[in-house]
Enzyme design. Sequence first.
Site, PDB file in Angstrom:
ATOM      1  N   GLU A   1       0.831  -1.209   0.000  1.00  0.00           N
ATOM      2  CA  GLU A   1       0.000   0.000   0.000  1.00  0.00           C
ATOM      3  C   GLU A   1       0.867   1.261   0.000  1.00  0.00           C
ATOM      4  O   GLU A   1       0.469   2.292  -0.535  1.00  0.00           O
ATOM      5  CB  GLU A   1      -0.954  -0.007   1.205  1.00  0.00           C
ATOM      6  CG  GLU A   1      -1.894  -1.213   1.293  1.00  0.00           C
ATOM      7  CD  GLU A   1      -2.731  -1.460   0.037  1.00  0.00           C
ATOM      8  OE1 GLU A   1      -2.954  -0.489  -0.730  1.00  0.00           O
ATOM      9  OE2 GLU A   1      -3.153  -2.606  -0.193  1.00  0.00           O
TER      10      GLU A   1
ATOM     11  N   HIS B   1       1.502   2.231  -3.509  1.00  0.00           N
ATOM     12  CA  HIS B   1       0.367   3.001  -4.033  1.00  0.00           C
ATOM     13  C   HIS B   1       0.412   4.445  -3.525  1.00  0.00           C
ATOM     14  O   HIS B   1       0.231   5.408  -4.269  1.00  0.00           O
ATOM     15  CB  HIS B   1      -0.956   2.375  -3.570  1.00  0.00           C
ATOM     16  CG  HIS B   1      -1.392   1.157  -4.345  1.00  0.00           C
ATOM     17  ND1 HIS B   1      -1.548   1.160  -5.714  1.00  0.00           N
ATOM     18  CD2 HIS B   1      -1.735  -0.091  -3.926  1.00  0.00           C
ATOM     19  CE1 HIS B   1      -1.968  -0.047  -6.110  1.00  0.00           C
ATOM     20  NE2 HIS B   1      -2.077  -0.829  -5.049  1.00  0.00           N
TER      21      HIS B   1
ATOM     22  N   GLU C   1      -0.995  -0.221  -9.914  1.00  0.00           N
ATOM     23  CA  GLU C   1      -0.591  -1.510  -9.363  1.00  0.00           C
ATOM     24  C   GLU C   1       0.908  -1.719  -9.552  1.00  0.00           C
ATOM     25  O   GLU C   1       1.567  -2.351  -8.712  1.00  0.00           O
ATOM     26  CB  GLU C   1      -1.400  -2.635 -10.028  1.00  0.00           C
ATOM     27  CG  GLU C   1      -1.260  -3.995  -9.365  1.00  0.00           C
ATOM     28  CD  GLU C   1      -1.890  -4.076  -7.968  1.00  0.00           C
ATOM     29  OE1 GLU C   1      -2.623  -3.147  -7.567  1.00  0.00           O
ATOM     30  OE2 GLU C   1      -1.624  -5.076  -7.271  1.00  0.00           O
TER      31      GLU C   1
END
Lengths: 519, 519
Positions: B287, B290, B316
């Site tokens: 995460e 991201h 991604e």
Amino acid sequence: MQSHLAPRKAGGIGAKDGVHTKMQVYRSLEERFARISSIEDAIGILQWDAETMMPEGAADSRSDQLATLKGLAHELLTAPDTGELLALADQDSDQLDDWHRANLREMQRIYLHASAVPADLVEASSRAVSKSELVWREARQTGDFALLLPHLAQVLALQQQIGQAKGQALELSPYDALLDSYDPGLRQATIDPLFAELGAELPGLIQEAQERQKEFSAIQPLNGPFPVDDQRRIGEQLMKAVGFDFRQGRLDVSLHPFCGGSTSDVRITTRYSEANFMSALMGVLHETGHALYEQGRPEAWRRQPVGLARGMSMHESQSLLIEMQACRSQEFVTYLAPLVRETFQGEGPAWSPENLHRILTKVEPGFIRVDADEITYPAHILVRYKLEKALIAGDLQIQDLPSAFNEEVRKLLGLTVPNDSLGCLQDIHWPGGAWGYFPTYTLGAMTAAQLFRAACQADANILSGLSKGDFTPLRAWLRANVHSKVSLMTTDQLLVAATGRPLTAEVFRTHLRERYLGR
Amino acid sequence: MQSHLAPRKAGGIGAKDGVHTKMQVYRSLEERFARISSIEDAIGILQWDAETMMPEGAADSRSDQLATLKGLAHELLTAPDTGELLALADQDSDQLDDWHRANLREMQRIYLHASAVPADLVEASSRAVSKSELVWREARQTGDFALLLPHLAQVLALQQQIGQAKGQALELSPYDALLDSYDPGLRQATIDPLFAELGAELPGLIQEAQERQKEFSAIQPLNGPFPVDDQRRIGEQLMKAVGFDFRQGRLDVSLHPFCGGSTSDVRITTRYSEANFMSALMGVLHETGHALYEQGRPEAWRRQPVGLARGMSMHESQSLLIEMQACRSQEFVTYLAPLVRETFQGEGPAWSPENLHRILTKVEPGFIRVDADEITYPAHILVRYKLEKALIAGDLQIQDLPSAFNEEVRKLLGLTVPNDSLGCLQDIHWPGGAWGYFPTYTLGAMTAAQLFRAACQADANILSGLSKGDFTPLRAWLRANVHSKVSLMTTDQLLVAATGRPLTAEVFRTHLRERYLGR
């Protein structure tokens, strides 16, 4: 911005062509106000987040979000056809039941307030307030009224214009129009005699209460530290006892305690100090009173104007009823004392119910409103009410505020204000553009006393319940007589229905004399 | 709903009367899209709150808020004059610089997607998805595909209609139009050869990797419990090392980890288990990849379409680049091993870098996609890509999905699916209406490999940095070549500029062979 209704030609709304029946007009208004309610709910969560969770670097982005959502709600509300739909629905309101008619009345009121003020005045005021709040933070720290003066003068001038614009639409004086924004139906003509009655008694009452205190032995201090985890646990335990529904709410920490959140998601906050648990605990109980009102709003009407709390005086009455009337009562303190002693493993006479009650009802005039006790707090409000009324009316010039403020504090509290940080610079309300808000605090205290007295007279189990930590009877009375009524009636009608008469100063005065003078 | 621009007469927008200069047309579009961005930011925070903070009883009220805000954003976007303004601005786009032109192109794309689908189709799909998701939760638990079938069939039918409507507006096939919603410019014609190349190699690769694993001594398990506080601390420490800015973001806990929040306020979540710290830690690093992309978007463009991340494959790729390429590299594990040993006071050979690396690169075919390792994960995606393409095209009937799904799993993973809970019912994407999303996971993995290879070739300090826990060189390369580019170029152009060529399967295949076969 137009509404979400499909665009239509002028005159189409009222066309009696079978498409827009009378009920459909009303329903389309309900739909619009439900949408506005959802936007306001979103704003409520975003504001809660800003005070509790948001990382500091997100402030600008959050401001953009809030400004955008507020703008959208305003545009939906003041869409060109809202007024037309309201007029049309009003013509046919005989088809509606009490709730629907009251809803229509509240829609009308909200619409008038919003549409009365031209967009450029809203924007100018919003900009002036942002700037003035920023400068106020610095001015308060340094006690520099001159620094704030030009900004405060501008905020005041814009509030006067807003009061005039709203007053014209609502057929009210500017100050009454401002009052009405916070408390529907509240008028200066109602407040003046109530506050005059209270003001005549307060200085003597404060002095007598202090003298009476001296007759007792000294208050025993409670010595910490009091671990924050224990404070949170007992806070949550008492919230549950009062009736807070954690399935539809939370307790968190913020710099300034508040009750916020959204429909079906009421979020209260507190601030802990390891040196003093009582202040956070009473704060939690105060906010729980607000939350109980919000959680008691009828499900079916929560997204409609009639389903909103009745105004700021009534809202404050609910927090003060729980904190001041119920939780500082002899009865509740009998229950509270052993509970806190056990929670914090306290020992000795400091933890007796008697000593605890004396801590909770200690009278001591001070400069700061938010630190004031139950009996000196109204004096702070009377000062502010008198001055803001005069400022809005133009009877007092803004540059003369500090001397006028200090003079009133001397008269009502017997204190000499040493600097403006401890005087007229202490509160955010005026630089923040919240003119007409201050009186609702003390009207709330009066309302709380009157409601609590009526409740206890109606059900003898209420006081005996409090002595066992059982709020069920009190909550049932509040649910039935206040919470479930939301905005179905005017504040006066609600009070008459619940207590037999409109708001008086008398019950509050009696309460103060009983609690602080023992007679 | 009309836009926030003042209503004007037809034809007024383009009038060359000096009021609406060409730049003003463009600016009014920027203003509208900034507003939409603020609404979407608000939605982002409300969704984060729903997963992390919201009490359960607030779910209905939150749904109302989200539906209202999504509706408002859609109405602003598809306002009658948006298309007109876009056409007008496009005529004069020679006056604009690259960023503005790219912004206009992105506005156009977003507008086409939104306006292509009639409002009643949007609503029908939204209703079908809500219902289908609800039924799916039950069907997955009991493995009852028949229960879900009618709902899934309806979601599919509506997705086909949406694909057709968008395809007509964008001159694309229905499936390409759906792909384009998640990843601008992505086409089936691009994916087919890439996935064919990968699919031909995968089964052999998986088998060889497993055989090679057997040649080593057994993996030593790490034995807990691992206290959650320690896990959070090391997670935050590594987030900071990677470059997460806690001034504009947070780490919290939710049932399903995600990266969300809003502009300048990126919120990631994880889920802790005391028995296994590695899964949460790798999740946090995923995460964080991201988040790094989101936090790296240029300040000045964050509220404009050109300032959005380039699409789901690229997004991604950023999470997989950090998690898979960087943090499961030999280099980083050399740094990680003593750090986790110290954090959890581990002892013995299980905590060696070698054993840790073997844990982090263990290959084991399984039924569940989200539990899959780096090398079997693409097989799960290839199964889903082939089937959703055929379903949208009408080449596969929805009632035949389970058998087709199980057959593909057998072919690619060599496994016999025992029930549909472990088969075609495991993912929320299809019942949730996210058709055309699955391929972006593996395209992201390919992109990550290609970007990481190019980065390491461009700067030798990247790998040596990782062995010291220093992400500065890697972050600098990503900032310069990916994050700061947002949507200025197409995905292909971005990849060519950063790596010298468009997306290939080759680098990813090489990476897998090197890491899992050692050649």
